[in-house]
Each structure stands twice: as C-alpha cells, then as structure tokens.
Design an enzyme around this catalytic site. Structure first.
Site, PDB file in Angstrom:
ATOM      1  NE  ARG A 157      -4.279  -0.399   2.482  1.00  0.00           N
ATOM      2  CZ  ARG A 157      -5.247  -1.304   2.630  1.00  0.00           C
ATOM      3  NH1 ARG A 157      -4.997  -2.575   2.518  1.00  0.00           N
ATOM      4  NH2 ARG A 157      -6.467  -0.927   2.859  1.00  0.00           N
TER       5      ARG A 157
ATOM      6  NE  ARG B 206     -11.042   1.693   5.635  1.00  0.00           N
ATOM      7  CZ  ARG B 206     -12.140   0.940   5.704  1.00  0.00           C
ATOM      8  NH1 ARG B 206     -13.151   1.313   6.479  1.00  0.00           N
ATOM      9  NH2 ARG B 206     -12.216  -0.155   5.005  1.00  0.00           N
TER      10      ARG B 206
HETATM   11  P1  ADP Z   1      -9.912  -2.116   3.038  1.00  0.00           P
HETATM   12  O1  ADP Z   1      -9.549  -2.901   1.816  1.00  0.00           O
HETATM   13  O2  ADP Z   1     -11.381  -2.010   3.254  1.00  0.00           O
HETATM   14  O3  ADP Z   1      -9.191  -0.812   3.147  1.00  0.00           O
HETATM   15  P2  ADP Z   1      -8.185  -3.748   4.758  1.00  0.00           P
HETATM   16  O4  ADP Z   1      -8.797  -4.863   5.496  1.00  0.00           O
HETATM   17  O5  ADP Z   1      -7.302  -4.029   3.616  1.00  0.00           O
HETATM   18  O6  ADP Z   1      -9.426  -2.836   4.340  1.00  0.00           O
HETATM   19  O7  ADP Z   1      -7.398  -2.812   5.763  1.00  0.00           O
HETATM   20  C1  ADP Z   1      -7.953  -2.374   6.987  1.00  0.00           C
HETATM   21  C2  ADP Z   1      -6.952  -1.456   7.699  1.00  0.00           C
HETATM   22  O8  ADP Z   1      -5.776  -2.204   8.021  1.00  0.00           O
HETATM   23  C3  ADP Z   1      -6.456  -0.271   6.873  1.00  0.00           C
HETATM   24  O9  ADP Z   1      -7.308   0.860   6.996  1.00  0.00           O
HETATM   25  C4  ADP Z   1      -5.088  -0.025   7.500  1.00  0.00           C
HETATM   26  O10 ADP Z   1      -5.200   0.653   8.752  1.00  0.00           O
HETATM   27  C5  ADP Z   1      -4.596  -1.437   7.811  1.00  0.00           C
HETATM   28  N1  ADP Z   1      -3.812  -2.043   6.705  1.00  0.00           N
HETATM   29  C6  ADP Z   1      -4.143  -3.156   5.982  1.00  0.00           C
HETATM   30  N2  ADP Z   1      -3.195  -3.445   5.077  1.00  0.00           N
HETATM   31  C7  ADP Z   1      -2.234  -2.486   5.216  1.00  0.00           C
HETATM   32  C8  ADP Z   1      -0.993  -2.218   4.563  1.00  0.00           C
HETATM   33  N3  ADP Z   1      -0.545  -3.010   3.571  1.00  0.00           N
HETATM   34  N4  ADP Z   1      -0.287  -1.128   4.968  1.00  0.00           N
HETATM   35  C9  ADP Z   1      -0.714  -0.330   5.971  1.00  0.00           C
HETATM   36  N5  ADP Z   1      -1.866  -0.517   6.630  1.00  0.00           N
HETATM   37  C10 ADP Z   1      -2.627  -1.595   6.270  1.00  0.00           C
END
Ligand code: ADP
Ligand code: ADP
Ligand code: ZN
Length: 209
Positions: free
Chosen positions: A89, A166
């Site tokens: 990300r 987000r």
């Molecule tokens: P969505 O796809 O709905 O954004 P995720 O389940 O992928 O939800 O992520 C939920 C939360 O977990 C994010 O808002 C972030 O805080 C954290 N997160 C998940 N993956 C990452 C990542 N690769 N880097 C940083 N934060 C992450």
C-alpha cells in the site's frame, strides 16, 4: 514461483474477487487487513501497534507490515507464491516486497470514490468462512451463508467517517504505486464498477486463464 497483487481503494472488491479466483490461481490469499484484525483480536504486539491506526483509518507503519509479510511468505503454503490482497500500500512496502518474492501481475480494481462509501457501509461477512457480502449489492442467501456456520460480522472501521480517512490515505500513499508498477509492465487495470462476475472474468483473462 511468483505472486499476484490485488490492488485498489478500500471497498473496491479485492477480497470479493480474491475468493472467486482462488481456485483458478491455486495461490493462497494473503490479506494484511485480515492478518492485522486477527493480531488485534489476539492482543499480540503487532495488534497493539496496529490498532490505533486502523481505528483512525490510517495506514499501519511500513515496518509492522513488512515484518508480517516476511514471516507469512515463509509458511509452507506460500512456496509457489501468494495472492496479496491490500498489500503493498506504499512505495516502501512495494520496494520491500520486490526483495521478498517476485510479482507477476498487479491487478488494479478501479472504482470511483463516490461508489466507495456505499460499498463499505453495506459490507458484512460470514464469521464462519470469511465470505464477503453486501446489504444491497451482494446479500447472503436467505438461509444464511452456504458454509453452514453463519454468523454475521461487521467491521468496526466500516463507517462513513473512517472511510473518508481511508480514501485520503489511498490517494496520498497508495495510488502512487500504480505508476511504479506500470513502469514495470505488470500493471493490469480493471473496471471495478460493474457486476461482480464480469470483473472476475476480466481478472482471469488478465491472468492468462
Ligand atoms: P480495506 O480494503 O477495506 O481498506 P483492509 O482490510 O485491507 O481494508 O485494511 C484495513 C486497515 O488495516 C487499513 O485501513 C489499514 O489501517 C490497515 N492495513 C491493511 N493493510 C495495510 C498495509 N498493507 N499497509 C498499511 N496498513 C494496512
Ligand atoms: P475490498 O477487499 O477491496 O475492501 P470487498 O471485496 O470487501 O472490498 O468489497 C466491499 C463491499 O462491496 C462488499 O460488501 C462487497 O460485497 C461489495 N462488492 C464487491 N464487489 C462489488 C461489485 N462489483 N459491485 C457491487 N458491490 C460489490
Ligand atoms: Zn460462511
């Protein structure tokens, strides 16, 4: 061995599509969001470090995420690569990933911002099997989830105020990755504002299935 990345804003349909292409790719799904939620629930050090960022709709620090992935990729089921959902990300995460495992395809599911709030605010899943549903767009069957152990689960961060943070995090920190991968020639853009089945067919085509 090589891995696949499912890329896109929150609520784009990464998890939904991951479920549907698992069989075709034969690669296990690795969702950093799911791993972090499990860590928060279990009260581990990683969970404690991640929780406040997740609750605020901000990205968890790169070091926490990269350590998680480094460990996950050592598991026996990851021997032929994995299907990443929600990782990388940030550019530093992508740089770290390139030294951990090769990536053959980045599948970007494109959905306009104005669709995202409705997608996220109607999302729920089955606690038994993890299947993702939506109040309006993809409701669970009347008798509950076909897995048999139906228990509806909603995420604490799936609310309108967190969605805004987000989405900003996505535009500021994650979307620059698109060009980074485009330059590598492995980036496939998919219109995610369509019926779930049409998107699945396009993804499978991009993957050469
Ligand atoms: P969505 O796809 O709905 O954004 P995720 O389940 O992928 O939800 O992520 C939920 C939360 O977990 C994010 O808002 C972030 O805080 C954290 N997160 C998940 N993956 C990452 C990542 N690769 N880097 C940083 N934060 C992450
Ligand atoms: P992500 O993993 O990218 O955060 P999800 O797969 O969890 O996204 O999907 C977010 C919500 O939108 C879920 O409730 C899901 O059922 C719904 N959804 C997924 N794909 C579509 C689509 N093509 N059209 C309408 N709703 C969708
Ligand atoms: Zn289920």
């Amino acid at each position: 061995m090589s891995s696949i990345v499912l890329f896109g804003p929150p609520g784009a349909g990464k998890g939904t599509q991951a479920e549907r292409i698992l069989g075709a790719t034969g690669l296990p799904q690795v969702s950093t969001g799911d791993m972090l939620r499990a860590a928060v629930k279990a009260g581990t050090e990683t969970g404690l470090a991640a929780k406040k960022f997740m609750d605020a709709g901000q990205l968890v620090p790169d070091t926490v995420i990269i350590d998680l992935i480094r460990d996950r990729i050592q598991e026996p089921d990851a021997i032929n690569g994995v299907m990443f959902d929600g990782f990388p990300r940030t550019v530093p995460q992508a740089e770290a990933l390139s030294s951990i495992t090769p990536v053959s395809h980045v599948i970007a599911i494109e959905v306009p911002d104005e669709r995202i709030v409705d997608r996220i605010c109607g999302r729920y899943s089955c606690a038994g099997c993890g299947n993702v549903y939506h109040d309006l767009f993809n409701p669970a069957p009347k008798g509950g989830c076909p897995c048999g152990s139906w228990e509806e689960k909603r995420r604490a961060d799936d609310n309108e105020s967190t969605v805004k943070s987000r989405l900003s995090a996505y535009h500021e920190q994650t979307s620059p990755l698109a060009n980074w991968y485009r330059e590598k020639g492995i980036f496939h853009s998919i219109d995610g504002d369509r019926a779930i089945d049409e998107i699945t067919s396009d993804i499978l085509r991009s993957l050469g299935h």
